[in-house]
Design an enzyme around this catalytic site. Structure first.
Site, PDB file in Angstrom:
ATOM      1  N   ARG A 254      50.250  19.326  58.528  1.00 51.23           N
ATOM      2  CA  ARG A 254      50.494  19.972  59.816  1.00 51.23           C
ATOM      3  C   ARG A 254      51.932  19.683  60.246  1.00 51.23           C
ATOM      4  NH1 ARG A 254      46.677  17.433  63.304  1.00 51.23           N
ATOM      5  NH2 ARG A 254      45.140  18.892  62.494  1.00 51.23           N
TER       6      ARG A 254
ATOM      7  N   ARG B 252      50.946  13.616  69.622  1.00 49.83           N
ATOM      8  CA  ARG B 252      50.999  14.686  68.622  1.00 49.83           C
ATOM      9  C   ARG B 252      51.890  15.840  69.077  1.00 49.83           C
ATOM     10  NH1 ARG B 252      44.961  14.878  65.908  1.00 49.83           N
ATOM     11  NH2 ARG B 252      44.776  12.642  65.511  1.00 49.83           N
TER      12      ARG B 252
ATOM     13  N   LYS C  59      44.314   9.158  69.194  1.00 52.06           N
ATOM     14  CA  LYS C  59      45.226  10.297  69.267  1.00 52.06           C
ATOM     15  C   LYS C  59      45.562  10.613  70.715  1.00 52.06           C
ATOM     16  CE  LYS C  59      41.373  13.565  68.916  1.00 52.06           C
ATOM     17  NZ  LYS C  59      40.747  14.627  68.114  1.00 52.06           N
TER      18      LYS C  59
ATOM     19  N   LYS D  34      47.482  13.709  73.184  1.00 52.50           N
ATOM     20  CA  LYS D  34      47.960  15.094  73.204  1.00 52.50           C
ATOM     21  C   LYS D  34      48.687  15.389  74.509  1.00 52.50           C
ATOM     22  CE  LYS D  34      44.237  16.679  70.178  1.00 52.50           C
ATOM     23  NZ  LYS D  34      43.080  17.594  70.008  1.00 52.50           N
TER      24      LYS D  34
ATOM     25  N   CYS E  15      37.830  26.955  64.911  1.00 53.92           N
ATOM     26  CA  CYS E  15      38.577  25.989  64.106  1.00 53.92           C
ATOM     27  C   CYS E  15      38.422  26.347  62.632  1.00 53.92           C
ATOM     28  CB  CYS E  15      38.065  24.572  64.374  1.00 53.92           C
ATOM     29  SG  CYS E  15      36.390  24.283  63.761  1.00 53.92           S
TER      30      CYS E  15
ATOM     31  N   CYS F 119      37.557  21.243  55.853  1.00 53.95           N
ATOM     32  CA  CYS F 119      37.480  20.133  56.803  1.00 53.95           C
ATOM     33  C   CYS F 119      36.353  19.183  56.424  1.00 53.95           C
ATOM     34  CB  CYS F 119      37.276  20.645  58.223  1.00 53.95           C
ATOM     35  SG  CYS F 119      37.143  19.294  59.433  1.00 53.95           S
TER      36      CYS F 119
ATOM     37  N   CYS G  94      32.281  21.187  64.353  1.00 53.51           N
ATOM     38  CA  CYS G  94      31.788  19.848  64.641  1.00 53.51           C
ATOM     39  C   CYS G  94      32.151  19.521  66.082  1.00 53.51           C
ATOM     40  CB  CYS G  94      32.389  18.823  63.663  1.00 53.51           C
ATOM     41  SG  CYS G  94      34.080  18.327  64.069  1.00 53.51           S
TER      42      CYS G  94
ATOM     43  N   CYS H  80      38.256  20.867  68.076  1.00 56.36           N
ATOM     44  CA  CYS H  80      39.510  21.496  67.636  1.00 56.36           C
ATOM     45  C   CYS H  80      39.697  22.925  68.141  1.00 56.36           C
ATOM     46  CB  CYS H  80      39.607  21.459  66.111  1.00 56.36           C
ATOM     47  SG  CYS H  80      39.830  19.794  65.449  1.00 56.36           S
TER      48      CYS H  80
END
Length: 571
Positions: free
Chosen positions: A84, A154, A216, A218, A435, A441, A480, A484
């Site tokens: 990414r 990110r 993470k 964002k 996603c 994935c 899931c 995303c």
């Protein structure tokens, strides 16, 4: 001088999650990645390196469509990497685009470029022997993949908004500055992937810390009235405040987040808390203070409960806010008025400033590939060869050919038509997103990207049958519960539970400021469509004028609104 008393240590007792050990022992994200690269016995990375490569922007994956077959043949999984790119604000030049187009064609298993709702692009299917070359190609064109995954800040989002170009340009510059300021300072990326020599200075991470963030993180900048970046999906959001068509400051919102775990009531989706207004020149100080507070106060014993949203609910928004004020040496002012009226992208041509135009191309699921009768990848490459403006990747997985002069517009229009890039797309399809999910994935429980097109067609038939085919319902599908596709900001959210089965969420709104609630659990596609048929029939018959589907489900008592997520998300 603001000098509020520190509220005291907020450490959580208990054994640290093993991810903390991995980071601590990594020698500032180096691990033994370099040695692993030369190991030809496996196509993947071993031990801690499996996690550490994520800090460098990569995930190790395998093709799950052929996993069972390879197991039966006693073969290892066919490992390949997803990479990414870091692309704050989603702006890329046509020259850069052509370079990534060539790499996707020649050096990936699938030949595609995947636009993501994190406003950047991904390569899927990079074999181990091509990993170093992709990093070096990105470096040669002024890009990188540093800090696009794992426990760091990110890729920073910024409203695409090509019409409000003056405000957007200023906001975009701040997005870049935030991204650069919060990057890891370790030289591991340059040493491993760009073959730069080690230097004698000792690494340090003054903002992220030696073990980086608990989870993470964002960040987004949004320009009202279009909530195209889904601000409530982010740990830290800055709402642009303009005066006389000039950016003057930001409202600061903290603690949004959507990822959950099925059945785990310690996890929940949460909208962000409003902290207050700041002038332009304080944005970097405030961003750093928020990140440092989360760094020091976040939960490092349980990664499922480590995001900023949980830290804020644990200590209280006022306590977190006061600590940010102390660290940034600032006092938040009252929130400035702002309103969102739309979400998403304006597909087609729009007029910008300086007599320029912008062409937004709808890219279903963000997958750029040459399809039968619609060679998207080739068409965009041909446009890139003649375009002197820029490309803008949107947070809705679309692509904007931006800054087109009047003299160039007709030629680009002809190219777009000849490659079938401009089509009569329904409002429903434009407002639906998924996603990646299967086959690449490793977390996928159910289909998403491959499932969405046919499902939208079925939904369109239902809506047309009830005379609302001209309307749309914001639909998101995720394979899931990690969020995303931002399904937990949709009017209809489908979250994968098992192959062919989903949890159905209802009650979000069109502008993305309300969390939906679970309506039905673990149901198959036929059950989903049957329930939606009944609900849409009721909506069409009983709604107020122009009342959206999500608003109707709340008003009609079909679903209760989520008021306090930490208490009532699961009830």
């Amino acid at each position: 001088m603001i000098n509020k008393k520190h509220p005291g240590p907020l450490k959580i007792n208990g054994q640290l999650d093993d991810a903390e050990r991995v980071k601590k022992e990594s020698n500032y994200l180096r691990g033994s990645i370099a040695e692993d690269l030369s190991d030809n016995l496996t196509g993947g990375f071993n031990g801690d390196n499996f996690s550490l490569i994520r800090f460098h922007g990569m995930y190790q994956q395998d093709d799950r469509d052929i996993r069972a077959e390879r197991t039966e043949q006693k073969l290892d999984a066919r490992h390949a990497m997803m990479l990414r790119c870091r692309l704050p604000g989603g702006i890329i030049t046509p020259k850069q685009w052509l370079a990534i187009d060539d790499f996707a064609k020649d050096k990936t298993l699938y030949g595609s470029i995947r636009l993501t709702n994190r406003q950047t692009f991904q390569f899927h299917g990079i074999l181990k022997n091509h990993i170093k070359s992709v990093h070096q190609i990105l470096h040669d064109i002024g890009l990188d993949s540093l800090a696009t995954a794992n426990d760091v800040n990110r890729n920073v989002l910024c409203s695409s908004n090509p019409i409000e170009s003056i405000i957007h340009q200023d906001a975009y510059q701040w997005a870049k500055k935030i991204s650069e300021h919060l990057l890891p300072q370790t030289r591991a990326y340059a040493e491993i992937w760009l073959d730069q020599q080690k230097v004698t200075t000792i690494d340090s991470e003054p903002i992220l810390g030696s073990t980086y963030l608990p989870r993470k993180f964002k960040t987004a900048i949004v320009i009202p009235p279009n909530n195209d970046v889904d601000l409530h999906a982010n740990d830290m959001s800055f709402v642009a405040i303009a005066e006389n068509k000039r950016l003057i400051g930001f409202n600061v919102l903290v603690g949004g987040g959507l990822s959950i775990e099925h059945g785990n009531k310690l996890t929940y989706a949460r909208t962000a808390s409003e902290f207050g207004y700041i002038p332009l020149h304080k944005i970097i100080d405030v961003a750093e203070a928020i990140v440092k507070t989360q760094r020091d106060w976040g939960n490092r014993t349980n990664r499922k409960n480590a995001k900023t949203k949980y830290t804020i609910d644990r200590v209280g928004p006022d306590v977190f806010k006061a600590e940010v004020e102390r660290r940034a040496n600032i006092q938040f002012q009252s929130i400035q008025p702002y309103e969102f009226t739309t979400r998403g992208d304006l597909i087609g041509w729009t007029k910008g400033i300086n007599n320029t135009w912008n062409l937004t191309l709808f890219i279903e699921n963000g997958r750029i590939l040459d399809y039968t009768n619609r060679p998207i990848k080739s068409g965009i490459a041909e446009i890139a060869k003649m375009h002197y403006g820029d490309f803008r990747l949107t947070s809705n997985q679309n692509l904007i050919i931006a800054g087109v002069p009047e003299s160039e517009k007709e030629n680009i229009q002809k190219l777009a038509v000849s490659y079938n890039l401009i089509d009569n797309i329904s409002l429903q399809r434009i407002n639906s997103m998924a996603c990646v999910s299967f086959p690449t994935c490793p977390l996928a429980m159910a289909e998403a990207e491959r499932f969405l097109p046919e499902f939208v067609t079925s939904l369109e038939k239902i809506m047309s049958a009830h005379s609302v085919g001209h309307e749309y319902i914001v639909l998101r599908v995720t394979g899931c519960p990690n969020g995303c596709s931002r399904a937990l900001l949709a009017e209809i959210g489908l979250i994968g539970k098992a192959p062919g089965r989903y949890n159905l969420y209802l009650g979000g709104n069109r502008i993305g400021t309300r969390i939906p609630r679970k309506y039905l659990e673990n149901i198959n596609v036929d059950q989903i469509l049957k329930n939606l048929d009944q609900l849409i029939c009721q909506w069409a018959a009983e709604r107020y004028q122009d009342e959206s589907f999500g608003d109707f489900t709340i008003r009609a008592g079909i679903i209760k609104p989520v008021i306090n997520p930490s208490y009532d998300f699961w009830t």
